[in-house]
Design a protein around this motif. Structure first.
Motif, mmCIF file in Angstrom:
data_model
loop_
_atom_site.group_PDB
_atom_site.id
_atom_site.type_symbol
_atom_site.label_atom_id
_atom_site.label_comp_id
_atom_site.label_asym_id
_atom_site.label_seq_id
_atom_site.Cartn_x
_atom_site.Cartn_y
_atom_site.Cartn_z
ATOM 1 N N PHE A 292 -16.360 -22.529 47.581
ATOM 2 C CA PHE A 292 -17.078 -21.670 48.319
ATOM 3 C C PHE A 292 -16.096 -21.089 49.025
ATOM 4 O O PHE A 292 -15.357 -21.751 49.172
ATOM 5 N N ALA A 293 -16.924 -19.427 49.130
ATOM 6 C CA ALA A 293 -16.241 -18.978 50.507
ATOM 7 C C ALA A 293 -17.087 -18.575 51.535
ATOM 8 O O ALA A 293 -18.596 -17.990 51.083
ATOM 9 N N TRP A 294 -17.080 -18.659 52.822
ATOM 10 C CA TRP A 294 -17.739 -19.082 53.906
ATOM 11 C C TRP A 294 -17.879 -17.358 54.542
ATOM 12 O O TRP A 294 -16.148 -17.524 55.383
ATOM 13 N N SER A 295 -17.893 -16.605 54.898
ATOM 14 C CA SER A 295 -18.161 -15.646 55.756
ATOM 15 C C SER A 295 -18.970 -15.989 57.389
ATOM 16 O O SER A 295 -20.233 -16.443 57.175
ATOM 17 N N ASP A 296 -18.212 -14.873 58.569
ATOM 18 C CA ASP A 296 -19.411 -15.014 59.527
ATOM 19 C C ASP A 296 -20.835 -13.526 59.437
ATOM 20 O O ASP A 296 -20.267 -13.224 58.504
ATOM 21 N N LYS A 297 -21.908 -13.903 60.456
ATOM 22 C CA LYS A 297 -22.709 -12.935 60.263
ATOM 23 C C LYS A 297 -21.860 -11.659 60.371
ATOM 24 O O LYS A 297 -22.605 -9.950 59.919
ATOM 25 N N GLY B 77 -19.153 -10.816 58.445
ATOM 26 C CA GLY B 77 -18.229 -10.775 57.328
ATOM 27 C C GLY B 77 -16.789 -11.486 57.653
ATOM 28 O O GLY B 77 -15.861 -10.963 56.590
ATOM 29 N N LYS B 78 -16.226 -11.321 58.574
ATOM 30 C CA LYS B 78 -15.005 -12.606 59.209
ATOM 31 C C LYS B 78 -15.023 -13.263 58.093
ATOM 32 O O LYS B 78 -16.093 -14.526 57.896
ATOM 33 N N ARG B 79 -13.726 -13.708 58.245
ATOM 34 C CA ARG B 79 -14.115 -15.303 56.858
ATOM 35 C C ARG B 79 -13.655 -16.996 57.595
ATOM 36 O O ARG B 79 -13.282 -16.379 58.878
ATOM 37 N N VAL B 80 -14.760 -17.299 57.252
ATOM 38 C CA VAL B 80 -15.053 -18.821 58.423
ATOM 39 C C VAL B 80 -14.099 -19.624 56.738
ATOM 40 O O VAL B 80 -13.733 -20.325 57.613
ATOM 41 N N ALA B 81 -14.578 -20.081 55.779
ATOM 42 C CA ALA B 81 -14.111 -21.008 55.290
ATOM 43 C C ALA B 81 -13.896 -20.877 53.750
ATOM 44 O O ALA B 81 -15.066 -19.829 53.310
ATOM 45 N N ARG B 82 -12.634 -21.521 53.153
ATOM 46 C CA ARG B 82 -12.573 -21.172 51.595
ATOM 47 C C ARG B 82 -12.645 -22.756 50.980
ATOM 48 O O ARG B 82 -11.313 -23.653 51.817
ATOM 49 N N ILE B 83 -13.405 -23.845 50.333
ATOM 50 C CA ILE B 83 -13.352 -25.061 50.545
ATOM 51 C C ILE B 83 -13.424 -25.088 49.095
ATOM 52 O O ILE B 83 -14.285 -24.173 48.082
ATOM 53 N N LYS B 84 -13.130 -25.627 48.449
ATOM 54 C CA LYS B 84 -12.465 -26.184 46.738
ATOM 55 C C LYS B 84 -12.355 -27.331 46.529
ATOM 56 O O LYS B 84 -12.023 -28.295 46.731
ATOM 57 N N ALA B 85 -12.488 -27.626 44.951
ATOM 58 C CA ALA B 85 -13.132 -29.238 45.009
ATOM 59 C C ALA B 85 -11.791 -29.101 43.983
ATOM 60 O O ALA B 85 -11.583 -28.304 42.604
ATOM 61 N N ARG B 86 -10.997 -30.383 44.081
ATOM 62 C CA ARG B 86 -9.437 -30.335 43.367
ATOM 63 C C ARG B 86 -10.145 -30.977 41.971
ATOM 64 O O ARG B 86 -9.311 -30.703 41.079
ATOM 65 N N THR B 87 -10.394 -32.213 42.318
ATOM 66 C CA THR B 87 -11.312 -32.444 41.060
ATOM 67 C C THR B 87 -13.261 -33.121 41.389
ATOM 68 O O THR B 87 -13.202 -33.065 42.557
ATOM 69 N N ARG C 98 -16.961 -32.269 46.327
ATOM 70 C CA ARG C 98 -16.109 -33.726 46.457
ATOM 71 C C ARG C 98 -14.363 -33.459 46.279
ATOM 72 O O ARG C 98 -13.961 -32.729 45.600
ATOM 73 N N ASN C 99 -13.650 -34.588 46.779
ATOM 74 C CA ASN C 99 -11.917 -34.537 46.654
ATOM 75 C C ASN C 99 -11.797 -33.248 46.801
ATOM 76 O O ASN C 99 -11.574 -32.304 45.631
ATOM 77 N N ALA C 100 -12.365 -33.160 47.938
ATOM 78 C CA ALA C 100 -11.960 -31.151 48.680
ATOM 79 C C ALA C 100 -10.378 -30.881 49.203
ATOM 80 O O ALA C 100 -10.221 -32.023 50.301
ATOM 81 N N GLU C 101 -10.946 -29.895 49.509
ATOM 82 C CA GLU C 101 -10.090 -29.056 50.470
ATOM 83 C C GLU C 101 -10.229 -27.182 50.530
ATOM 84 O O GLU C 101 -11.527 -26.439 49.858
ATOM 85 N N ALA C 102 -10.568 -27.336 52.205
ATOM 86 C CA ALA C 102 -10.545 -26.241 52.557
ATOM 87 C C ALA C 102 -9.824 -25.986 53.607
ATOM 88 O O ALA C 102 -8.964 -26.431 54.531
ATOM 89 N N VAL C 103 -10.367 -24.740 53.308
ATOM 90 C CA VAL C 103 -8.874 -23.822 54.599
ATOM 91 C C VAL C 103 -9.860 -23.240 55.607
ATOM 92 O O VAL C 103 -10.359 -23.114 55.215
ATOM 93 N N LEU C 104 -9.944 -23.053 56.879
ATOM 94 C CA LEU C 104 -10.092 -23.332 57.537
ATOM 95 C C LEU C 104 -9.812 -21.860 58.813
ATOM 96 O O LEU C 104 -8.495 -22.132 58.637
ATOM 97 N N TYR C 105 -10.545 -20.749 59.055
ATOM 98 C CA TYR C 105 -10.043 -19.517 59.772
ATOM 99 C C TYR C 105 -11.001 -19.002 60.547
ATOM 100 O O TYR C 105 -11.809 -19.665 61.358
ATOM 101 N N GLN C 106 -9.816 -18.308 61.246
ATOM 102 C CA GLN C 106 -9.867 -18.459 62.580
ATOM 103 C C GLN C 106 -9.860 -16.561 63.405
ATOM 104 O O GLN C 106 -8.260 -16.435 62.815
ATOM 105 N N ASN C 107 -11.012 -15.569 63.240
ATOM 106 C CA ASN C 107 -10.434 -14.192 63.418
ATOM 107 C C ASN C 107 -9.428 -13.998 62.382
ATOM 108 O O ASN C 107 -8.776 -13.117 61.832
ATOM 109 N N ASN C 108 -9.957 -14.110 60.582
ATOM 110 C CA ASN C 108 -9.437 -14.106 59.451
ATOM 111 C C ASN C 108 -8.080 -14.269 59.226
ATOM 112 O O ASN C 108 -7.695 -13.965 58.272
ATOM 113 N N GLU C 109 -7.618 -14.854 59.780
ATOM 114 C CA GLU C 109 -6.417 -16.179 59.413
ATOM 115 C C GLU C 109 -6.433 -17.236 59.176
ATOM 116 O O GLU C 109 -7.525 -17.897 60.139
#
Length: 108
Positions: free
Chosen positions: A3-8, A10-20, A37-48
């Motif tokens: 899943f990829a999430w953006s704020d209202k 359009g800035k990237r908020v997070a990218r979450i993926k299931a490792r398995t 489940r069994n997941a990893e997320a990259v959290l973003y601040q100001n698109n970084e």
């Protein structure tokens, strides 16, 4: 699955993926939510990328504007130049992405 999430704006908020394992979710505009489940997320601040979270389960709730990780949670903050990364371990972690808050609970 991912899943990829953006704020209202359009800035990237997070990218979450299931490792398995499994992913579930619904998508209906501002009420979208998902769980991996069994997941990893990259959290973003100001698109970084600001931090990476791994956990048994990661749930994103766009209406509440939160990402919650439970079970064997580890948050690793992106290091600043010349500094080692900071790590936080907890049983549960909630990130309020529009308030820029992180709350850890249990065995921190």
């Amino acid at each position: 699955p991912q899943f990829a999430w953006s704020d209202k704006t359009g800035k990237r908020v997070a990218r979450i993926k299931a490792r398995t394992g499994a992913a579930t979710g619904t998508s209906s505009g501002a009420d979208a939510m998902g769980e991996m489940r069994n997941a990893e997320a990259v959290l973003y601040q100001n698109n970084e990328p600001a931090a990476t979270v791994t956990a048994d389960t990661i749930r994103a709730d766009q209406q509440k504007r939160t990402i919650t990780a439970t079970g064997n949670v580890m948050l690793t903050a992106a290091p600043k130049p010349g500094e080692p990364p900071s790590t936080l371990r907890a049983d549960r972690l909630t990130w309020g992405y529009d308030r820029d808050t992180v709350r850890g609970d249990g065995n921190i």
